[in-house]
Every structure is written in structure tokens, then in C-alpha cells.
Design a protein around this motif. Sequence first.
Motif, short mmCIF file in Angstrom:
data_model
loop_
_atom_site.label_atom_id
_atom_site.label_comp_id
_atom_site.label_asym_id
_atom_site.label_seq_id
_atom_site.Cartn_x
_atom_site.Cartn_y
_atom_site.Cartn_z
N ASP A 33 3.23 18.36 34.57
CA ASP A 33 3.84 17.56 35.64
C ASP A 33 4.93 18.33 36.36
OD1 ASP A 33 5.27 15.53 37.13
OD2 ASP A 33 4.40 14.04 35.79
N ILE A 34 4.84 18.37 37.67
CA ILE A 34 5.92 18.87 38.52
C ILE A 34 6.38 17.72 39.42
CG2 ILE A 34 6.57 20.44 40.38
CD1 ILE A 34 4.53 22.43 39.30
N ILE A 51 -2.71 3.46 32.07
CA ILE A 51 -2.42 4.01 30.75
C ILE A 51 -0.96 4.47 30.73
CG2 ILE A 51 -4.81 4.68 30.30
CD1 ILE A 51 -4.01 7.57 31.07
N PHE A 52 -0.55 5.04 29.63
CA PHE A 52 0.82 5.51 29.47
C PHE A 52 0.88 7.02 29.68
CE2 PHE A 52 0.60 1.57 27.27
CZ PHE A 52 1.87 1.01 27.32
N GLY A 53 1.91 7.48 30.39
CA GLY A 53 2.13 8.91 30.59
C GLY A 53 3.61 9.20 30.52
N HIS A 54 3.97 10.36 29.97
CA HIS A 54 5.39 10.70 29.83
C HIS A 54 5.65 12.12 30.31
CE1 HIS A 54 9.42 10.76 28.25
NE2 HIS A 54 9.15 11.87 27.60
N LYS A 55 6.50 12.25 31.31
CA LYS A 55 6.97 13.57 31.76
C LYS A 55 8.14 13.92 30.85
CE LYS A 55 8.97 16.19 35.52
NZ LYS A 55 9.51 16.17 36.88
N SER A 56 7.93 14.85 29.96
CA SER A 56 8.96 15.18 28.98
C SER A 56 10.04 16.05 29.59
CB SER A 56 8.33 15.90 27.78
OG SER A 56 7.81 17.14 28.19
N THR A 57 11.10 16.25 28.85
CA THR A 57 12.18 17.14 29.24
C THR A 57 11.66 18.57 29.32
OG1 THR A 57 13.75 15.70 28.11
CG2 THR A 57 14.48 17.94 28.53
#
Length: 128
Positions: free
Chosen positions: A29-30, A43-49
Motif C-alpha cells: 500500500d502506498i 473484507i478487512f485490510g490494514h495498512k501497517s506502519t
Amino acid sequence: DLSRTPGGSSGGSAAALCAGLTALELGGDIGGSIRVPAACCGIFGHKSTLSAIPFSYGPTRSHDIVVKGPLSRSSEDLELAMKLLAHIEGPAKRALTIKLPCNEKKKHLKDFRVAIWMYSCSRRCKTF
């Protein structure tokens, strides 16, 4: 619906996950390539640190601003994925802790409030 797209560079991963072809996916992810397909597919998505998930997992791109993050069909799977994938190294290890808040009431996407940035030059935000 073959006339629609899940969007983002992780769109294929999100569609495969939503269709039940895989139990968990990893995206990059950008500018929304995890979050947009997750939203489009329900659905679930997470842009992490930045650097929380090592670049040795999955396809590698430039390390300057892209981050890795999991996609899943449930909040429990998303939390498990972050616990398994997160690996902080170097000086950040002393400063960064991965601890997701426990929120037993919110198990489905419909249980969360969503903020939408309405204007790029304004601080106004609309919530649903």
C-alpha cells in the motif's frame, strides 16, 4: 459482477480472498492499494506502519513509502496476521509496539464508524 473491479494493486488478492480462494492475503500500500480493494470487496485490510512487516514477505518494491499489510475476511484473522507478520528491527524496535485494541463489540465492518475526507483543502470530515 464482471463489469466491476476491486481497484488497487492488491485488488486481485482482495477478490480471491472474498471469493474464498485463499484464507489470508498480503498486499502493498502506498495510496490505498490495500484499503480500497478491502472496502470494495467488504473484507478487512490494514495498512501497517512503515517497516512493520518485512519486505522479504511477498513481492518487493521500492522501500521508500510502500508498506506491506494483511487482508482477511474477519477482524480476528487480521489481528492474527499482524501478530504473525509484524517484525520490527533496528532502532524502531525500542520505540514501536504492536498492540491492537481489544474491542469485543465490533466484529463486523458494519459495526465500525467510517470517516470520509470530503475536501482536500478542508478539515471537514463526514462520518457515517
